[in-house]
Design a protein around this motif. Structure first.
Motif, PDB file in Angstrom:
ATOM      1  N   LEU A 305       0.855  -1.189   0.000  1.00 19.62           N
ATOM      2  CA  LEU A 305       0.000   0.000   0.000  1.00 19.62           C
ATOM      3  C   LEU A 305       0.888   1.234   0.000  1.00 19.62           C
ATOM      4  N   GLN A 306       0.546   2.195  -0.831  1.00 19.73           N
ATOM      5  CA  GLN A 306       1.364   3.410  -0.951  1.00 19.73           C
ATOM      6  C   GLN A 306       0.587   4.642  -0.489  1.00 19.73           C
ATOM      7  N   PRO A 307       0.560   4.877   0.826  1.00 18.98           N
ATOM      8  CA  PRO A 307      -0.108   6.085   1.308  1.00 18.98           C
ATOM      9  C   PRO A 307       0.741   7.304   0.955  1.00 18.98           C
ATOM     10  N   ARG A 308       0.148   8.480   1.065  1.00 20.93           N
ATOM     11  CA  ARG A 308       0.960   9.679   0.873  1.00 20.93           C
ATOM     12  C   ARG A 308       1.897   9.824   2.070  1.00 20.93           C
ATOM     13  N   ILE A 309       2.954  10.589   1.910  1.00 23.32           N
ATOM     14  CA  ILE A 309       3.878  10.835   3.018  1.00 23.32           C
ATOM     15  C   ILE A 309       3.082  11.445   4.178  1.00 23.32           C
ATOM     16  N   GLY A 310       3.231  10.873   5.350  1.00 24.97           N
ATOM     17  CA  GLY A 310       2.506  11.372   6.528  1.00 24.97           C
ATOM     18  C   GLY A 310       1.100  10.804   6.650  1.00 24.97           C
ATOM     19  N   PHE A 696      13.093  12.533  -6.348  1.00 26.14           N
ATOM     20  CA  PHE A 696      12.093  11.625  -6.916  1.00 26.14           C
ATOM     21  C   PHE A 696      10.739  12.329  -6.880  1.00 26.14           C
ATOM     22  N   MET A 697      10.048  12.328  -8.046  1.00 18.65           N
ATOM     23  CA  MET A 697       8.748  12.999  -8.120  1.00 18.65           C
ATOM     24  C   MET A 697       7.738  12.132  -8.847  1.00 18.65           C
ATOM     25  N   ASN A 698       6.474  12.366  -8.542  1.00 20.42           N
ATOM     26  CA  ASN A 698       5.405  11.708  -9.283  1.00 20.42           C
ATOM     27  C   ASN A 698       5.360  12.277 -10.711  1.00 20.42           C
ATOM     28  N   ARG A 699       5.089  11.393 -11.674  1.00 22.67           N
ATOM     29  CA  ARG A 699       5.094  11.835 -13.086  1.00 22.67           C
ATOM     30  C   ARG A 699       4.137  12.985 -13.346  1.00 22.67           C
ATOM     31  N   ASP A 700       2.959  12.910 -12.733  1.00 22.89           N
ATOM     32  CA  ASP A 700       1.970  13.975 -12.990  1.00 22.89           C
ATOM     33  C   ASP A 700       2.424  15.297 -12.383  1.00 22.89           C
ATOM     34  N   GLY A 740       1.888  14.649  -5.014  1.00 25.99           N
ATOM     35  CA  GLY A 740       2.068  15.584  -3.898  1.00 25.99           C
ATOM     36  C   GLY A 740       3.248  15.222  -3.023  1.00 25.99           C
ATOM     37  N   CYS A 741       3.922  14.094  -3.350  1.00 30.13           N
ATOM     38  CA  CYS A 741       5.060  13.650  -2.526  1.00 30.13           C
ATOM     39  C   CYS A 741       6.349  13.720  -3.341  1.00 30.13           C
ATOM     40  N   ALA A 742       7.446  13.932  -2.653  1.00 30.13           N
ATOM     41  CA  ALA A 742       8.760  13.925  -3.289  1.00 30.13           C
ATOM     42  C   ALA A 742       9.750  13.352  -2.288  1.00 30.13           C
ATOM     43  N   ALA A 743      10.900  12.902  -2.799  1.00 30.63           N
ATOM     44  CA  ALA A 743      11.905  12.332  -1.897  1.00 30.63           C
ATOM     45  C   ALA A 743      13.297  12.557  -2.463  1.00 30.63           C
ATOM     46  N   GLY A 744      14.273  12.649  -1.555  1.00 30.08           N
ATOM     47  CA  GLY A 744      15.671  12.786  -1.959  1.00 30.08           C
ATOM     48  C   GLY A 744      16.547  12.368  -0.801  1.00 30.08           C
ATOM     49  N   TYR A 745      17.852  12.522  -0.958  1.00 31.67           N
ATOM     50  CA  TYR A 745      18.766  11.913   0.005  1.00 31.67           C
ATOM     51  C   TYR A 745      19.160  12.821   1.171  1.00 31.67           C
ATOM     52  N   MET A 746      19.211  12.209   2.372  1.00 30.54           N
ATOM     53  CA  MET A 746      19.910  12.801   3.490  1.00 30.54           C
ATOM     54  C   MET A 746      21.371  12.431   3.294  1.00 30.54           C
ATOM     55  N   PRO A 747      22.387  13.078   3.859  1.00 32.72           N
ATOM     56  CA  PRO A 747      22.251  14.267   4.698  1.00 32.72           C
ATOM     57  C   PRO A 747      22.229  15.565   3.889  1.00 32.72           C
TER      58      PRO A 747
END
Ligand SMILES: Nc1nc2c(c(=O)[nH]1)N[C@H]1C(S)=C(S)[C@@H](COP(=O)(O)OP(=O)(O)OC[C@H]3O[C@@H](n4cnc5c(=O)[nH]c(N)nc54)[C@H](O)[C@@H]3O)O[C@H]1N2
Ligand SMILES: Nc1nc2c(c(=O)[nH]1)N[C@H]1C(S)=C(S)[C@@H](COP(=O)(O)OP(=O)(O)OC[C@H]3O[C@@H](n4cnc5c(=O)[nH]c(N)nc54)[C@H](O)[C@@H]3O)O[C@H]1N2
Ligand SMILES: [Mo]
Length: 784
Positions: A305-310, A696-700, A740-747
């Motif tokens: 299942l892929q909920p939105r972040i949070g 990382f972003m959603n295509r739309d 509505g979600c995006a992701a990238g690397y720490m630090p």
């Protein structure tokens, strides 16, 4: 498809924030992105390991050491993650990333006095984080010389005295802060907190403040036990495993074995994660050589299942709502007897679930009711359920509420205090849980302090101390002037990079106890010390013979770790010896027998046995084949809460949806990194090569902004206080992530996390929930 060159991407972390390292590839190698469709582990992992072994020139010693890792009797504990050791002893209990981690420590490269003589601190500040650590192991104590801007050698005795003098001259012991990174063994940990408290402060910030602070707070409040209650045997007996917000294939790879075993015996495995991670599909169990040879993979998931972040809390609330809905027709949907006997707050929670509409739940978690009901059905059908989670759940404003919602759901069906059931957080550093157990806590309980006072004859301070975020703020106010980092890389790991840098630079003295050179040595106070220590793989000789140190894993198993390698340099000291040296210098008249403790760590353990709950007869029990498990009251259905019962919580659902035009960004680890240590610029399971400055972003969401793959973008975060921070020239990667979600690397992305962006519930920085806008890179936009 023409990515900008890495030098194009100016970071926004202030002048000294580095263009990020590009390693493992020639600089001209272009970044690539090819979605990964293979099972986790297997030969890809084997290839990656051999590359690392070759780079650190460890082909002979490496494999030999690895065979000694995590072995009952006589091995050293893998300094990688905190996943427990295999209890049946059937498997060669190792993983790709554990091997990389051990090899990283055992490298033959050295950073000696010649190195520091050749490179000024200003010059080193321009090096990448990768390049710094890649110089190898530190070999002798060094002190910063402002006249030449170089680190120069200092004798151990003089280094201790510099610390001692500075601390003795403080107006108030609370002007010093003592950070711990979760690698530190239990004995050094105990001595370290004893030193801080004998000096008169509870300023004990630790990496856990950024990691599982929310879990500890929530479990303590709900169950009176701040840790998970399930162990590996429970994992083997569970009918359903819910894996939330953990990238196990990269960050706890030994969990893959548990998941594959669970699948084979017919258990249900539900992954809840905005990203479908490597562990959420199939794995080739790395130590099953026949599987390796035949490329035979096993599934590790029955539902993703892929909920939105949070969105996790809303999803959990939906599952609870579904359980209640069935309780009318199915008397077994709820465990009423358990609820009556052991819990409080049930009616309020039921009323809240009923009052929360499906529309609200769907909107908040971004999943359809039908999908939520699928997860709920797995939960209802299972007699025994375990919920396991990591940073995807904790690094949020509502991390505490979300973990409490996990507990709520477990309580509804009595999934506690019996085999195959319970909460099971995946801890980070190999001994981060042991650090807390052994006293690293800025909010110690009176019971702990009373026992410490009685056993050690000190008068510990009672006022709460500073955690990570509060320490950085206090540095800025001039209230913290001395900072000791017992391991770790505080400058890079902490939020708001330029702000943290400025705080450290404002200190009178910074002391870093480390194995390798890192940014925290270069972002220093007016005076600065680098104190090099033994690593966990190395033999620790003291007057009383070769010493072992104990550690505690994610599942509360305490066991011994014994180093086997010759130390990287004859001038290294063990962490207990360094603490004792610092303590004696700062407390010349101390009645604590610091030197005597260091001669034989059994003596430290004897004192620990008097102070710590569950450590009775410590020296004997820690030598049992698998060590011992710390007794957990909640596991025995004894709840050390105010009510004496397990407590339901009834928190309203927060609004986690991004405002129009904005996205929510979560920071993550790549496969080839260990927190602030970067092994390469690749992220195999996400299909990335030669690139870390990506988002990382959603295509739309990309289409809406007119972005194509590898287009450069600027990311601007807006903090709670309205201030903004930015990272420019990152490359957009289209990814299977909710809108509505995006992701990238720490630090690297800590630049975007304002110091004030921490949860009001726990002070934990909200590193998975940054509010951002992402637009085409200004410079390319101007050129259009
Ligand atoms: N090889 C390796 N091992 C490690 C580490 C390492 O750096 N490298 N670090 C160690 C440490 S200290 C720790 S704390 C752990 C960290 O282990 P993880 O928690 O796995 O670390 P992250 O990479 O931050 O990944 C968080 C996961 O949460 C997901 N996520 C993000 N936002 C959400 C959300 O809102 N909900 C849900 N359900 N999921 C979300 C991400 O997609 C990702 O899969 O690993 C430990 N082990
Ligand atoms: N944006 C963002 N930031 C994060 C996170 C995130 O998910 N997103 N995660 C947070 C989390 S969960 C954590 S745990 C922190 C990690 O924060 P830290 O624990 O502070 O950082 P590490 O990168 O693990 O520390 C690496 C350094 O530890 C030293 N070291 C290694 N082995 C030893 C040893 O045996 N002894 C000693 N004394 N030193 C040693 C080496 O010098 C090495 O350079 O980062 C946090 N920061
Ligand atoms: Mo962590």
């Amino acid at each position: 498809m023409s990515p900008v060159s890495p030098s194009d991407k100016a970071g926004a972390g202030g002048e000294d924030h580095q263009p990020e390292p590009r390693v493992g590839a020639a600089p001209e190698d272009p970044p690539t992105f090819r979605p990964y469709h293979h099972p986790a582990a297997g030969w890809g992992a084997a290839r990656s390991v051999s590359r690392v072994l070759m780079r650190d020139r460890e082909l002979v010693d490496g494999p030999r050491a690895i065979m000694r890792m995590n072995h009952e009797n006589g091995g050293f504990d893998c300094p990688g993650c905190a996943w427990p050791d295999d209890i049946k002893g059937l498997h060669l209990d190792i993983c790709e990333n554990g091997i990389k981690h051990v090899t990283w420590e055992m490298t033959r490269k050295r950073v000696g006095r010649e190195f520091f003589a050749a490179h000024s601190v200003t010059e080193l500040s321009r090096w990448s984080d990768f390049a710094l650590e890649d110089q190898g192991r530190l070999t002798e104590p060094m002190v910063y010389d402002p006249a030449s801007d170089h680190y120069v050698p200092i004798r151990w005795k003089d280094a201790f005295e510099l610390f001692g003098r500075t601390v003795r001259e403080l107006d108030d012991p609370n002007q010093a802060a003592y950070y711990t990174s979760g690698r530190l063994g239990n004995e050094a940990t105990f001595l370290y907190q004893l030193m801080a408290r004998e000096l008169g402060t509870n300023n004990l910030p630790d990496c856990s403040n950024m990691c599982h602070e929310a879990s500890g707070r929530a479990l303590q409040a709900a169950l009176g036990t701040g840790k998970g209650t399930a162990d590996l045997k429970d994992w083997e007996a569970a009918d359903a495993l819910f894996i939330m917000g953990v990238n196990a294939a990269s960050n706890a790879p030994r969990m893959l074995t548990a998941l594959a075993d669970a699948y084979r015996r017919g258990a249900q495995i539900v992954h809840i994660n905005p990203l479908v991670e490597g562990a959420a599909t199939r794995t080739i169990v790395p130590h099953e050589f026949t599987d390796m040879a035949l490329m035979k993979s096993t599934r590790t998931s029955t539902l993703n299942l892929q909920p939105r972040i949070g969105g996790d809390m809303a999803l959990l609330r939906g599952m609870a709502k579904a359980v209640f809905a069935h309780s009318g027709s199915d008397p077994k949907a709820l465990d009423s007897e358990f609820i009556d006997r052991h819990t409080t707050g049930f009616e309020e929670y039921r009323a809240l679930c009923e009052a929360t509409s499906w529309a609200q739940i769907e909107e908040q978690c971004g999943l359809s009711r039908a999908d939520i009901l699928k997860a709920a059905q797995v939960y209802r059908d299972a007699d025994r359920s375990i919920f396991s989670w990591c940073l995807g759940v904790t690094q949020h404003e509502h991390g505490v509420d979300t973990v409490r919602e996990i507990v709520n759901l477990l309580l509804l069906r009595g999934n506690l205090g019996r085999e195959g059931a319970g909460p099971s957080p995946v801890r980070g550093h190999s001994n981060v849980q042991g650090n807390r157990t052994c006293g690293i806590d800025h909010r110690p309980t009176d019971v702990f302090l009373d026992r410490l006072a009685a056993a050690c004859g000190i008068q510990p301070p009672r006022a709460h101390g500073l955690d990570t975020v509060r320490t950085i703020e206090a540095m800025h106010r001039g209230d913290v002037k001395v900072f000791v980092g017992m391991g770790g890389n505080f400058a890079m790991a902490a939020p708001d990079t330029p702000y943290t840098f400025a705080g450290l630079r404002g200190c009178d003295l910074t002391v870093q106890v480390s194995t390798k050179l890192n940014r925290s040595h270069l972002v220093h106070g007016r005076q600065a010390l680098i104190l090099p220590c033994l690593g966990r793989t190395e033999k620790d000789h003291q007057a009383g013979g070769v010493q072992s140190t104990s550690v505690e894993d994610s599942m509360s198993m305490v066991h011994l770790s014994v180093g086997m390698k010759r130390p990287a340099s004859p001038h290294l000291l063990s962490e207990p010896a360094i603490v004792a040296g610092l303590a004696r210098a700062a407390l010349p008249d101390s009645a604590t027998a610091w030197e005597w403790y260091v001669e034989d760590y059994d003596r430290v353990r004897d004192t620990m046995a008097q102070v710590l709950d569950g450590f009775e007869d410590f020296n004997r029990r820690v030598r049992l084949p698998l060590g011992f498990r710390i007794k957990q009251p909640a596991r025995e259905l004894v709840f050390l809460t105010e009510s004496g019962r397990a407590e339901f919580s009834a928190a309203p659902l927060p609004d986690v949806r991004p405002a129009p035009g904005t996205l929510v960004l979560g920071t993550l680890r790549s496969h080839d990194q260990w927190n602030t240590t970067i092994y390469s610029d690749d992220d195999r399971y996400r299909g990335i090569r030669n690139l870390r400055t990506l988002v990382f972003m959603n295509r739309d969401d990309m289409r809406e902004r007119g972005l194509a793959e590898f287009d450069p973008v600027d990311i601007v975060s807006t903090a709670k206080d309205g201030t903004t921070r930015r990272l420019d020239g990152y490359l957009a990667i289209p990814y299977d992530i909710p809108r509505g979600c995006a992701a990238g690397y720490m630090p690297e992305m800590n630049v975007l996390c304002a110091i004030g962006d921490h949860s009001t519930q726990s002070d934990q920085p909200i590193m998975k929930h940054l509010k951002v806008t992402i637009d085409r890179h200004a410079r390319t936009e101007a050129a259009r």
